[in-house]
Design a protein around this motif. Structure first.
Motif: not given
Length: 250
Positions: A190, A193, A195, A200, A249
């Motif tokens: 994460s 990548l 958000r 994701m 996340l």
């Protein structure tokens, strides 16, 4: 003209006269103190380590032997176990358990039969570190959630298994912690990548299923009484790892 004074002469008594006039003090002779004689009814132990005597004294002193000391006065510690082994941390076992989680389709449940908390603590610390690099301070949240989730799995499994269930809380902590490895990898990915993107969310779903499958299989294989309720145990595990994925996340 100086005046003369008549001073009477001073006569010192002789030894004979003194002895006759001064009373003699009687001299009392002291008896010699007897030497110490040990009581034969009491056991006697000799602590003369450096002596080279023979008999019961030397045999009793042999029990108080000191460690081998070299010329500089330092003791030899070659036979001492490593510090990690004395603390109960087996690095080879932790590495074997961690690598067994990497294959979601083939695990070795016998590796996880001996539970420990050293490996899960390292994985949770790594998860908190990756979250810190992402700008989130979640160390306390991660430890608190893992504790509550392990208690949840423990209660659910033992209620479903009934009398045949033999899952203890310590082993439950160990399994839930080791199965956090996919989410640790997700937390590391994460960082690179964007958000909130679809990629994701897709990776999060894959890693959650990965952790759910591994944890469910290990719980069923190691603890007795969970074969008939595999679906419900998998659902409980999915809820736990989905919760941690939301922490990553968002």
């Amino acid at each position: 003209m100086a005046k003369e004074f008549n001073v009477p002469p001073v006569i010192f008594p002789s030894a004979a006269a003194g002895s006759s006039s001064i009373p003699a003090v009687p001299h009392h002779r002291r008896n010699p103190t007897p030497s110490f004689t040990p009581n034969p009814n009491l056991p006697f132990m000799s602590f003369d380590i450096g002596g080279s005597g023979s008999g019961p004294a030397s045999s009793s002193s042999s029990s108080f032997t000191s460690p081998n000391i070299n010329s500089s006065g330092a003791a030899f510690f070659d036979d001492e176990p490593p510090l990690l082994e004395e603390l109960g941390i087996n690095t080879r076992q932790i590495w074997s358990k961690t690598t067994s989680i990497l294959n979601p389709f083939r695990q070795n449940p016998s590796l996880h039969s001996d539970a420990d908390l050293s490996g899960p603590f390292l994985l949770l610390a790594a998860l908190g570190l990756f979250q810190l690099l992402a700008g989130k301070l979640h160390f306390g949240i991660i430890l608190g959630w893992v504790t509550v989730c392990s208690l949840f799995i423990y209660l659910v499994f033992n209620m479903l298994a009934g009398r045949h269930g033999n899952l203890d809380l310590y082993r439950c902590f160990s399994l839930v912690g080791y199965c956090m490895l996919p989410l640790v990898l997700l937390s590391a990915l994460s960082l690179f990548l964007p958000r909130g993107g679809l990629a994701m969310f897709g990776l999060a779903a894959v890693f959650v299923l990965w952790s759910t499958r591994v944890c469910t299989r290990l719980l069923v294989e190691i603890a007795a009484g969970g074969d008939e309720h595999r679906g419900l145990i998998a659902y409980a595990c999915w809820l736990i790892y989905a919760l941690f994925s939301l922490l990553i996340l968002f």
